[in-house]
Motif scaffolding. Structure first.
Motif, short mmCIF file in Angstrom:
data_model
loop_
_atom_site.label_atom_id
_atom_site.label_comp_id
_atom_site.label_asym_id
_atom_site.label_seq_id
_atom_site.Cartn_x
_atom_site.Cartn_y
_atom_site.Cartn_z
N LEU A 20 0.80 -1.13 0.05
CA LEU A 20 0.03 -0.01 -0.16
C LEU A 20 0.76 1.23 -0.14
N GLU A 21 1.81 1.18 0.83
CA GLU A 21 2.84 2.28 0.67
C GLU A 21 3.46 2.45 -0.78
N ILE A 22 4.02 1.32 -1.49
CA ILE A 22 4.49 1.41 -2.84
C ILE A 22 3.31 2.05 -3.72
N ALA A 23 2.09 1.61 -3.59
CA ALA A 23 1.01 2.23 -4.31
C ALA A 23 0.78 3.62 -4.06
N ARG A 24 0.96 4.25 -2.89
CA ARG A 24 0.90 5.46 -2.67
C ARG A 24 1.89 6.04 -3.25
N GLU A 25 3.36 5.85 -3.03
CA GLU A 25 4.35 6.47 -3.52
C GLU A 25 4.54 6.56 -5.15
N ARG A 26 3.89 5.69 -5.71
CA ARG A 26 3.80 5.70 -7.21
C ARG A 26 2.51 6.10 -7.68
N ASN A 27 1.75 6.61 -6.75
CA ASN A 27 0.26 7.34 -7.21
C ASN A 27 -0.36 6.22 -8.29
N LEU A 28 -0.43 4.97 -7.74
CA LEU A 28 -1.04 3.79 -8.61
C LEU A 28 -2.55 4.01 -8.38
N THR A 29 -3.31 3.79 -9.64
CA THR A 29 -4.72 3.67 -9.63
C THR A 29 -5.07 2.28 -10.07
N THR A 30 -6.23 1.76 -9.74
CA THR A 30 -6.38 0.38 -9.87
C THR A 30 -7.85 0.15 -11.14
N GLN A 31 -7.59 -0.90 -11.80
CA GLN A 31 -8.58 -0.93 -12.90
C GLN A 31 -9.44 -2.26 -12.44
N LEU A 32 -9.43 -2.51 -11.01
CA LEU A 32 -10.17 -3.65 -10.59
C LEU A 32 -11.64 -3.20 -10.14
N LYS A 33 -12.45 -4.19 -10.19
CA LYS A 33 -14.17 -4.06 -10.04
C LYS A 33 -14.18 -3.89 -8.48
N THR A 34 -15.26 -3.27 -8.42
CA THR A 34 -15.83 -2.96 -7.04
C THR A 34 -15.76 -4.17 -5.96
N ASP A 35 -15.95 -5.22 -6.52
CA ASP A 35 -16.16 -6.51 -5.95
C ASP A 35 -14.94 -6.99 -5.35
N ASP A 36 -13.54 -6.70 -6.09
CA ASP A 36 -12.26 -7.12 -5.89
C ASP A 36 -11.60 -6.07 -4.90
N LEU A 37 -12.17 -4.73 -5.06
CA LEU A 37 -11.85 -3.72 -4.02
C LEU A 37 -12.38 -4.05 -2.49
N GLU A 38 -13.60 -4.34 -2.46
CA GLU A 38 -14.38 -4.61 -1.35
C GLU A 38 -13.77 -5.99 -0.72
N ARG A 39 -13.31 -6.94 -1.45
CA ARG A 39 -12.49 -8.14 -0.87
C ARG A 39 -11.14 -7.84 -0.61
N ASP A 40 -10.61 -6.91 -0.99
CA ASP A 40 -9.19 -6.35 -0.54
C ASP A 40 -9.41 -5.48 0.76
N ALA A 41 -10.31 -4.78 0.80
CA ALA A 41 -10.44 -3.90 2.12
C ALA A 41 -11.28 -4.85 3.37
N ASP A 42 -11.89 -5.95 2.95
CA ASP A 42 -12.23 -7.05 3.93
C ASP A 42 -10.86 -7.51 4.49
N THR A 43 -10.06 -7.80 3.76
CA THR A 43 -8.92 -8.59 4.04
C THR A 43 -8.07 -7.87 4.81
N ALA A 44 -7.87 -6.41 4.30
CA ALA A 44 -7.09 -5.56 5.08
C ALA A 44 -7.46 -5.22 6.48
N LEU A 45 -8.89 -5.24 6.68
CA LEU A 45 -9.44 -5.08 7.94
C LEU A 45 -9.02 -6.25 8.74
N LYS A 46 -8.91 -7.34 8.17
CA LYS A 46 -8.53 -8.49 8.95
C LYS A 46 -7.11 -8.55 9.58
N VAL A 47 -6.16 -7.82 8.83
CA VAL A 47 -4.65 -7.79 9.04
C VAL A 47 -4.35 -7.08 10.14
#
Length: 100
Positions: A73-100
């Motif tokens: 997430l730090e690498i993505a922030r530093e490189r100003n990355l944007t994603t082409q992922l679908k909403t479902d993918d982002l929700e799944r990633d957010a759920d995983t991040a909350l568990k970490v």
């Protein structure tokens, strides 16, 4: 430790000797460091490319890069990355991040 041999152009050999002298180390140590740093950068580059194309999730990008989710997430922030992922993918990633 495994031994690997490789041919290098003369100009790379000169550069290797210069860097070894700068670091006060032998060629083998410099080659190992360069290889390690190069491999790490290649992994991050591939992860960035695949993430940008929407081919992988945040978690998969972190795995490809060989870093933790927080580091990715730090690498993505530093490189100003944007994603082409679908909403479902982002929700799944957010759920995983909350568990970490």
């Amino acid at each position: 430790m495994t031994t690997v041999s490789a041919r290098v152009p003369d100009e790379d050999e000169d550069e290797l000797d210069e860097v070894a002298e700068l670091l006060g180390e032998d060629r083998s140590s410099v080659i190992r460091k360069a290889l390690r740093e190069g491999l790490e950068e290649i992994r991050v580059r591939v992860a960035v490319e695949r993430y940008q194309w929407g081919e992988v999730s945040v978690n998969e990008a972190a795995r490809i890069a060989g870093v933790s989710l927080a580091e990715w997430l730090e690498i993505a922030r530093e490189r100003n990355l944007t994603t082409q992922l679908k909403t479902d993918d982002l929700e799944r990633d957010a759920d995983t991040a909350l568990k970490v």
